[in-house]
Design a protein around this motif. Structure first.
Motif, PDB file in Angstrom:
ATOM      1  N   GLN A 146       0.722  -1.262  -0.042  1.00 18.37           N
ATOM      2  CA  GLN A 146      -0.224   0.333   0.294  1.00 18.37           C
ATOM      3  C   GLN A 146       0.717   1.337   0.223  1.00 18.37           C
ATOM      4  N   HIS A 147       2.132   1.408   0.609  1.00 17.26           N
ATOM      5  CA  HIS A 147       3.217   2.792   0.292  1.00 17.26           C
ATOM      6  C   HIS A 147       3.426   2.643  -0.939  1.00 17.26           C
ATOM      7  N   PRO A 148       2.773   4.088  -1.215  1.00 12.88           N
ATOM      8  CA  PRO A 148       2.847   4.205  -2.683  1.00 12.88           C
ATOM      9  C   PRO A 148       5.287   4.985  -2.850  1.00 12.88           C
ATOM     10  N   SER A 149       5.825   4.293  -1.796  1.00  7.76           N
ATOM     11  CA  SER A 149       6.815   4.878  -2.345  1.00  7.76           C
ATOM     12  C   SER A 149       8.159   2.962  -2.612  1.00  7.76           C
ATOM     13  N   PRO A 150       8.521   3.737  -4.222  1.00 10.77           N
ATOM     14  CA  PRO A 150       8.962   1.969  -4.264  1.00 10.77           C
ATOM     15  C   PRO A 150      10.222   1.308  -3.365  1.00 10.77           C
ATOM     16  N   TYR A 151      10.587   2.521  -3.229  1.00 10.77           N
ATOM     17  CA  TYR A 151      11.664   2.196  -2.285  1.00 10.77           C
ATOM     18  C   TYR A 151      11.411   1.832  -1.201  1.00 10.77           C
ATOM     19  N   LEU A 152      10.748   1.903  -0.429  1.00 12.11           N
ATOM     20  CA  LEU A 152       9.922   1.142   0.858  1.00 12.11           C
ATOM     21  C   LEU A 152       9.457  -0.014   0.638  1.00 12.11           C
ATOM     22  N   GLN A 153       8.314  -0.152  -0.120  1.00  9.77           N
ATOM     23  CA  GLN A 153       8.712  -1.318  -1.065  1.00  9.77           C
ATOM     24  C   GLN A 153       9.232  -2.631  -0.562  1.00  9.77           C
ATOM     25  N   SER A 154      10.768  -1.686  -1.213  1.00 12.61           N
ATOM     26  CA  SER A 154      12.044  -3.319  -1.283  1.00 12.61           C
ATOM     27  C   SER A 154      12.531  -3.311  -0.382  1.00 12.61           C
ATOM     28  N   LEU A 155      12.757  -2.215   0.445  1.00  7.22           N
ATOM     29  CA  LEU A 155      12.702  -2.315   2.011  1.00  7.22           C
ATOM     30  C   LEU A 155      11.712  -3.674   2.517  1.00  7.22           C
ATOM     31  N   ALA A 156      10.566  -2.932   2.801  1.00 10.33           N
ATOM     32  CA  ALA A 156      10.264  -4.103   3.017  1.00 10.33           C
ATOM     33  C   ALA A 156       9.767  -5.390   2.600  1.00 10.33           C
ATOM     34  N   SER A 157       9.945  -5.529   1.023  1.00 14.19           N
ATOM     35  CA  SER A 157       9.760  -7.081   1.113  1.00 14.19           C
ATOM     36  C   SER A 157      11.071  -7.593   0.923  1.00 14.19           C
ATOM     37  N   ASP A 158      11.996  -6.691   1.335  1.00 14.26           N
ATOM     38  CA  ASP A 158      13.173  -7.439   2.069  1.00 14.26           C
ATOM     39  C   ASP A 158      13.160  -8.230   3.370  1.00 14.26           C
ATOM     40  N   LEU A 159      12.605  -7.151   4.423  1.00 16.68           N
ATOM     41  CA  LEU A 159      12.718  -7.553   5.693  1.00 16.68           C
ATOM     42  C   LEU A 159      11.163  -8.374   5.828  1.00 16.68           C
ATOM     43  N   VAL A 160       9.989  -8.898   4.940  1.00 15.09           N
ATOM     44  CA  VAL A 160       9.349  -9.798   4.846  1.00 15.09           C
ATOM     45  C   VAL A 160      10.039 -11.473   4.257  1.00 15.09           C
ATOM     46  N   GLY A 161      10.566 -11.260   3.544  1.00 16.27           N
ATOM     47  CA  GLY A 161      11.559 -12.455   2.866  1.00 16.27           C
ATOM     48  C   GLY A 161      12.401 -13.159   4.385  1.00 16.27           C
ATOM     49  N   LYS A 171      21.177 -17.447   7.743  1.00 22.67           N
ATOM     50  CA  LYS A 171      22.608 -15.957   8.002  1.00 22.67           C
ATOM     51  C   LYS A 171      23.187 -15.837   6.469  1.00 22.67           C
ATOM     52  N   SER A 172      23.757 -16.760   5.697  1.00 23.86           N
ATOM     53  CA  SER A 172      24.477 -16.544   4.520  1.00 23.86           C
ATOM     54  C   SER A 172      24.027 -16.487   3.482  1.00 23.86           C
ATOM     55  N   THR A 173      22.362 -17.333   3.524  1.00 17.33           N
ATOM     56  CA  THR A 173      22.124 -17.548   1.779  1.00 17.33           C
ATOM     57  C   THR A 173      20.375 -16.426   2.556  1.00 17.33           C
ATOM     58  N   HIS A 174      20.180 -15.499   3.245  1.00 18.27           N
ATOM     59  CA  HIS A 174      19.620 -14.897   3.610  1.00 18.27           C
ATOM     60  C   HIS A 174      19.648 -13.310   3.984  1.00 18.27           C
ATOM     61  N   LEU A 175      20.456 -13.409   5.504  1.00 23.07           N
ATOM     62  CA  LEU A 175      20.701 -12.601   5.604  1.00 23.07           C
ATOM     63  C   LEU A 175      21.763 -11.638   5.231  1.00 23.07           C
ATOM     64  N   LEU A 176      22.825 -12.085   5.213  1.00 27.42           N
ATOM     65  CA  LEU A 176      24.155 -11.591   5.085  1.00 27.42           C
ATOM     66  C   LEU A 176      23.749 -10.712   3.512  1.00 27.42           C
ATOM     67  N   PRO A 177      22.751 -11.784   2.712  1.00 27.58           N
ATOM     68  CA  PRO A 177      23.127 -11.046   1.203  1.00 27.58           C
ATOM     69  C   PRO A 177      21.999  -9.697   1.399  1.00 27.58           C
ATOM     70  N   THR A 178      21.633  -9.753   2.238  1.00 22.90           N
ATOM     71  CA  THR A 178      19.830  -8.937   2.364  1.00 22.90           C
ATOM     72  C   THR A 178      20.461  -7.773   3.139  1.00 22.90           C
ATOM     73  N   SER A 179      21.553  -8.085   4.007  1.00 22.93           N
ATOM     74  CA  SER A 179      22.015  -7.294   4.640  1.00 22.93           C
ATOM     75  C   SER A 179      22.842  -5.796   3.931  1.00 22.93           C
ATOM     76  N   ARG A 180      23.887  -6.622   3.062  1.00 22.88           N
ATOM     77  CA  ARG A 180      24.941  -5.731   2.148  1.00 22.88           C
ATOM     78  C   ARG A 180      23.629  -5.295   1.243  1.00 22.88           C
ATOM     79  N   ARG A 181      23.099  -5.859   0.596  1.00 19.29           N
ATOM     80  CA  ARG A 181      22.581  -5.184  -0.357  1.00 19.29           C
ATOM     81  C   ARG A 181      21.142  -3.993   0.225  1.00 19.29           C
ATOM     82  N   ILE A 182      20.687  -3.630   1.923  1.00 20.48           N
ATOM     83  CA  ILE A 182      19.913  -2.891   2.257  1.00 20.48           C
ATOM     84  C   ILE A 182      21.076  -1.878   2.211  1.00 20.48           C
ATOM     85  N   GLU A 183      22.524  -2.445   3.198  1.00 22.13           N
ATOM     86  CA  GLU A 183      23.542  -0.970   3.279  1.00 22.13           C
ATOM     87  C   GLU A 183      23.762  -0.767   2.396  1.00 22.13           C
ATOM     88  N   ALA A 184      23.769  -1.592   1.115  1.00 23.19           N
ATOM     89  CA  ALA A 184      24.524  -0.686   0.255  1.00 23.19           C
ATOM     90  C   ALA A 184      24.030   0.634  -0.382  1.00 23.19           C
TER      91      ALA A 184
END
Length: 771
Positions: free
Chosen positions: A195-210, A235-248
Motif C-alpha cells: 500500500q505504500h506509494p514509495s517503491p523504495y520503502l516497498q523494496s525495503l519492506a519486501s526484503d524484511l518480509v523475506g 544467515k549465509s543465504t538470506h540475512l547477509l545478502p539482504t543486509s549488504r543490499r540494504i546497506e548498499a
C-alpha cells in the motif's frame, strides 16, 4: 546434567534462612487443600525414590535425581500451577470481595504462577535434563506473563488509512520482532509492500518480509544441531545478502531517487524511515546493543537476547551471567516488586535469595512449596546445618538449627493453625520435615494434643481438592485423606458424625507414627464416652473400641463391668442392648466361629460400632482381657436361646459351658446358677448327670468359704452381684427403694443359692433314676 543454572562468579552470601513471616496466608482454603493433596503425594514419591536410591547407592543416596525422577517433579510443579490458575475464576466470581480486593488477589496469584512457571523452565524441564536451548521457553514465559504488544494497538494501526504515518508504527513493529511475533511483524511490513506509494520503502519492506518468512525457529527442529545448521544457512543465504543490499542502498543514496521520498523536502522523513529499517535489520542481525536497547525491561531483553543474539547457544547454564549483564546496565530489576526480584534470582541461580524474596513479599505459600520442590534436587541451599556440640553456653535442649526447607514448612504449618479446620494439613507439613528434625513432630504433637476430640467440622479435603488428582494420569496424587480408603462396618450416621474428629486424629497419629498421642487420644475419648454414659447416653461400643485401640486393658475391663451393671441396675433388655452395641470382632473370637453358625439369626445382629475402619494399637496384648467381653456376648446368646422353647437344650449346654470353661467371671457364677433352676426342673431333663455334678461342684466352690466363716461373710465377694440383683427385684415388687445392709443382702443371696442346691439335688435324683 545441565539442569541448574550456574552461580554467578561472586554471588552474595545467601541468608541461611528467610525471616519468619507473621502475616496471615492470603490463599483460600481451596488452594491450601489442593496444594496439600499434591504436597502429600510428592512426599510419597520422594520417599519411594530415596528408598530405592539408598538400596542402590548406600545411605548417601544417588545425589542429583535422574531425569525420569525430575519429570515427576515437573508434573508436580504443573499441578501447583494449575491449582493457582483454578483460583482466578473463583476470585473473579466471589461476590464477597470488593473490586480492589479482587484486583489485589488476582495479581497475587498471577505473580505466584509466574514465578512457578519460570522455576519449572529452569529446574524442572519436560525432558528431565534441561540440556537443550532455552530461548523459546523463556520467550513463551515472557509473552505469557506480560502480553505485548497489545492486540488493541495492532488493530488500531490496521484501521488507519496509512498506518506507517503513525508514530506507533515502527515501535509496534520493533516490539513484535523483539517478542517473536513474526507473523504480526510480517503483516505490518506487508502493508508497506502493498500500500505504500514509495517503491523504495516497498523494496525495503519486501526484503524484511523475506527474512521473516525464511527465519528458522528452534521449535521447528527435532535436534539442536539441525537448528544450528538451519540458522547458519539462513544467515549465509538470506540475512547477509539482504543486509549488504540494504546497506548498499543506504550508503548509495538509493532513497533520494525515490519519486515519493526523494528530494530535499523529504530528506528528514527518508532518514527517519532508513533509521527505523536499520534498527530492524540490526535486530535480525543479532546486535546485542540494539536488541537490549529496543527491549522495554530486563525480562523482555533476556527473551530477545535468546531469540536474536544467541539463538543457537543459549543454555540454562548461561543465564546467570547474561541476566547479571542485562540488569546491571540498561534494565535493572525493580527491587520494590518481590516477584520480579524472585524471578531474577531464579535466573541467577540464587535459590536462597529466591525464597527470601518470596517470604518478604508475602508469598509464603509459594515459598514453602517451591522450596520443597527444589530441595528434592539436592541443591546446596537446602543442606541441613551441621549439628552443634553441646557446651555450657549451648546445651543440648537449646532450639535446634533448621534447614531452609524445614524452616519454611514449620512456618507455613504454624500459620495454618490459625484456621482450626486445617489442623490435618498443618500436621502433614510438620511431619514432612527432615528425618533428624525434632521440632516438626513436636509441633504436631502439641497441635494434636490441644484439639477437642469432638470439635466442629473440619475442611473436607477430598471435597476441596476433588479435581486435582484427575489431571495427573499415571501418578499418585491422591493426598492423605481422613477416610483411609476402608469401609466402615455398621456405623450409624450419628455415631460416624460424632466420632469423625477423633477418627481423623487417630489416622493422622497412625500415619505420623505418633504412638504416644495415639494412645492418649484413645484413652481420653474412651473416658469421654464413659462420662456421656453417666449422663444417660449409652455409647458402650465406642468406649470399648477406643480402649482396645489404646491397648488399655484396665479400661476395657471397666467398660465390661459397666455393661454387666446394666443387667443388675436395670433389666435384661438393657443388658442385651448394651452388649449389642459392642464391636462384633471383640465379642466373638475365632474360637467360637463354628458355634455362631448354629445360633439363631437374631443373635448375629451386627454391632453398632466396628473396629475395621481404624488402626489398632497393641491389640494382641488385650486378648486375655477380651475374654470378659466374650463372656458378655455368650451370656447374651444364652438369654436369646432360652427365650426360644425348642432351643432350651442349647441354652442349657451354653450355660454349663460358660460356667465350666472359666470364661464366666466368678461373681457371675451365682447369677448363672440361679438361671439354671428353670432348666433343672423341666421334663425330660435338659441337663445331663455329668453336667449336674459340675454345677454342684461350682455351687460348693461358692458357698464353702462363706459357710466356714463366722460370722457369715462373703470373703471373695462371690454373692455381691446376686445380692444386688435380687435386691433390685425386691424393690421393684415393693414399689420403693430402700437400701439393705450387707448382712441382709448376703443372707438373701445365700438363700437363693440354697434354692439352687435344692433344684440340683432334685435333678440329680431324677437323673439317677433314669440312669
Amino acid at each position: 546434567m545441565a539442569l541448574i543454572p550456574a552461580q554467578s562468579p561472586a554471588p552474595p552470601a545467601p541468608s541461611p534462612r528467610p525471616p519468619r513471616s507473621t502475616a496471615p496466608l492470603k490463599e483460600s482454603r481451596r488452594l491450601i487443600a489442593d496444594a496439600y493433596t499434591i504436597f502429600a503425594s510428592l512426599q510419597r514419591i520422594v520417599a519411594q525414590y530415596e528408598q530405592s536410591a539408598q538400596s542402590l547407592f548406600g545411605v548417601a543416596g544417588g545425589g542429583v535425581p535422574p531425569p525420569e525422577q525430575v519429570q515427576y517433579y515437573a508434573r508436580v510443579c504443573r499441578l501447583y500451577s494449575d491449582a493457582l490458575v483454578k483460583q482466578l475464576p473463583l476470585i473473579k466470581n466471589d461476590s464477597a470481595l470488593s473490586a480492589s480486593a479482587k484486583s489485589k488477589s488476582l495479581a497475587h496469584h498471577a505473580a505466584m504462577h509466574n514465578v512457578l512457571a519460570l522455576a519449572e523452565i529452569l529446574y524442572f524441564p519436560t525432558d528431565g535434563r534441561g540440556e537443550g536451548l532455552v530461548a523459546e521457553e523463556l520467550l513463551d514465559w515472557v509473552n505469557t506473563i506480560d502480553r505485548a504488544p497489545s492486540t488493541e494497538e495492532g488493530n488500531e494501526l490496521l484501521s488507519l488509512a496509512s498506518p506507517w504515518d503513525s508514530p506507533a508504527f515502527f515501535p509496534y513493529l520493533t516490539r513484535c520482532l523483539i517478542r517473536g511475533h513474526l507473523s504480526s511483524a510480517s503483516a505490518l511490513l506487508s502493508l508497506l509492500v502493498n500500500q505504500h506509494p514509495s517503491p523504495y520503502l516497498q523494496s525495503l519492506a519486501s526484503d524484511l518480509v523475506g527474512l521473516i518468512e525464511t527465519c528458522p525457529r528452534s521449535t521447528a527442529y527435532r535436534t539442536e544441531n539441525a537448528f544450528a545448521s538451519a540458522m547458519r544457512s539462513w544467515k549465509s543465504t538470506h540475512l547477509l545478502p539482504t543486509s549488504r543490499r540494504i546497506e548498499a542502498g543506504f550508503d548509495g543514496g538509493q532513497g533520494s531517487d525515490d519519486p515519493v521520498l526523494g528530494g530535499p523536502d523529504n530528506e528528514d522523513e527518508l532518514l527517519t524511515y532508513e533509521q527505523s529499517f536499520r534498527s530492524l535489520l540490526a535486530i535480525f542481525s543479532g546486535s546485542e546493543d540494539d536488541v537490549l536497547e529496543a527491549s522495554s525491561d530486563w525480562r523482555e531483553a533476556l527473551s530477545a537476547f535468546g531469540l536474536w543474539v544467541a539463538p543457537t547457544s543459549l543454555h540454562r547454564t548461561d543465564l546467570p551471567a547474561i541476566v547479571s549483564r542485562i540488569t546491571s546496565s540498561l534494565h535493572p530489576v525493580d527491587q520494590s516488586l518481590s516477584d520480579e526480584v524472585a524471578q531474577s534470582r531464579l535466573l541467577e541461580g540464587d535459590v536462597s535469595g529466591v525464597i527470601k524474596s518470596l517470604v518478604e513479599g508475602g508469598f509464603g505459600w509459594l515459598a514453602t512449596h517451591l522450596a520443597d520442590l527444589l530441595s528434592h534436587l539436592h541443591l546446596q541451599a537446602f543442606d541441613l546445618p551441621p549439628p552443634r556440640p553441646a557446651t555450657a553456653s549451648a546445651p543440648e535442649d537449646e532450639e535446634e538449627e533448621l534447614g531452609l526447607r524445614d524452616h519454611l514448612l514449620i512456618d507455613y504449618a504454624d500459620r495454618l493453625t490459625v484456621d482450626p479446620g486445617l489442623w490435618r494439613v498443618s500436621c502433614e507439613y510438620y511431619a514432612s520435615c527432615s528425618a533428624g528434625v525434632k521440632k516438626g513432630r513436636e509441633r504436631a504433637r502439641e497441635l494434636i494434643g490441644g484439639l477437642e476430640l469432638e470439635g466442629p467440622g473440619d475442611v473436607d479435603l477430598q471435597g476441596e481438592a476433588k479435581d486435582v488428582g484427575k489431571e495427573a494420569e499415571g501418578m499418585d496424587v491422591e493426598g492423605s485423606t481422613p477416610d483411609g480408603g476402608e469401609e466402615k462396618e455398621n456405623v450409624p450416621a450419628s455415631t460416624s458424625k460424632r466420632s469423625k474428629r477423633v477418627d481423623e486424629l487417630l489416622l493422622v497419629c497412625s500415619a505420623l507414627d505418633l504412638d504416644d498421642e495415639f494412645v492418649d487420644i484413645c484413652q481420653r475419648y474412651s473416658d469421654k464416652v464413659v462420662e456421656d454414659q453417666k449422663r444417660g447416653e449409652k455409647r458402650f461400643g465406642e468406649a470399648v473400641a477406643y480402649a482396645v485401640r489404646a491397648g488399655d486393658g484396665r479400661r476395657v475391663a471397666r467398660i465390661a463391668e459397666m455393661v454387666g451393671e446394666e443387667y443388675v441396675n436395670k433389666d435384661q433388655s438393657a443388658f442385651v442392648k448394651a452388649v449389642d452395641s459392642l464391636p462384633t470382632s471383640l465379642l466373638r473370637p475365632a474360637s467360637f466361629a463354628n458355634d455362631d453358625a448354629e445360633l439363631p439369626s437374631t443373635l448375629n445382629s451386627p454391632s453398632a460400632f466396628s473396629l475395621s475402619h481404624l488402626p489398632s494399637h497393641t491389640f494382641d496384648s488385650l486378648r486375655p482381657i477380651l475374654s470378659h467381653l466374650s463372656f458378655l456376648a455368650r451370656y447374651r446368646d444364652f438369654m436369646a436361646l432360652y427365650a426360644v422353647p425348642n432351643q432350651r437344650r442349647e441354652a442349657a449346654e451354653l450355660l454349663v459351658l460358660l460356667l465350666t470353661s472359666g470364661i464366666a467371671p466368678r461373681k457371675w457364677w451365682p447369677v448363672m446358677l440361679l438361671d439354671s433352676v428353670p432348666l433343672l426342673e423341666t421334663s425330660p431333663p435338659l441337663i445331663t448327670l455329668a453336667e449336674t455334678f459340675e454345677l454342684l461342684r461350682i455351687l460348693e466352690d461358692i458357698l464353702a468359704p462363706i459357710a466356714s466363716s463366722s460370722p457369715l461373710s462373703d470373703v471373695f465377694g462371690s454373692l455381691d452381684l446376686l445380692g444386688r440383683l435380687t435386691e433390685q427385684g425386691k424393690q421393684e415388687k415393693a414399689g420403693k427403694k430402700k437400701e439393705e445392709d450387707e448382712a441382709e443382702r448376703l443372707k438373701r443371696a445365700v438363700g437363693q443359692m440354697e434354692v439352687v442346691r435344692g433344684a440340683l439335688a432334685r435333678h440329680l435324683a431324677v437323673c439317677s433314676c433314669l440312669e
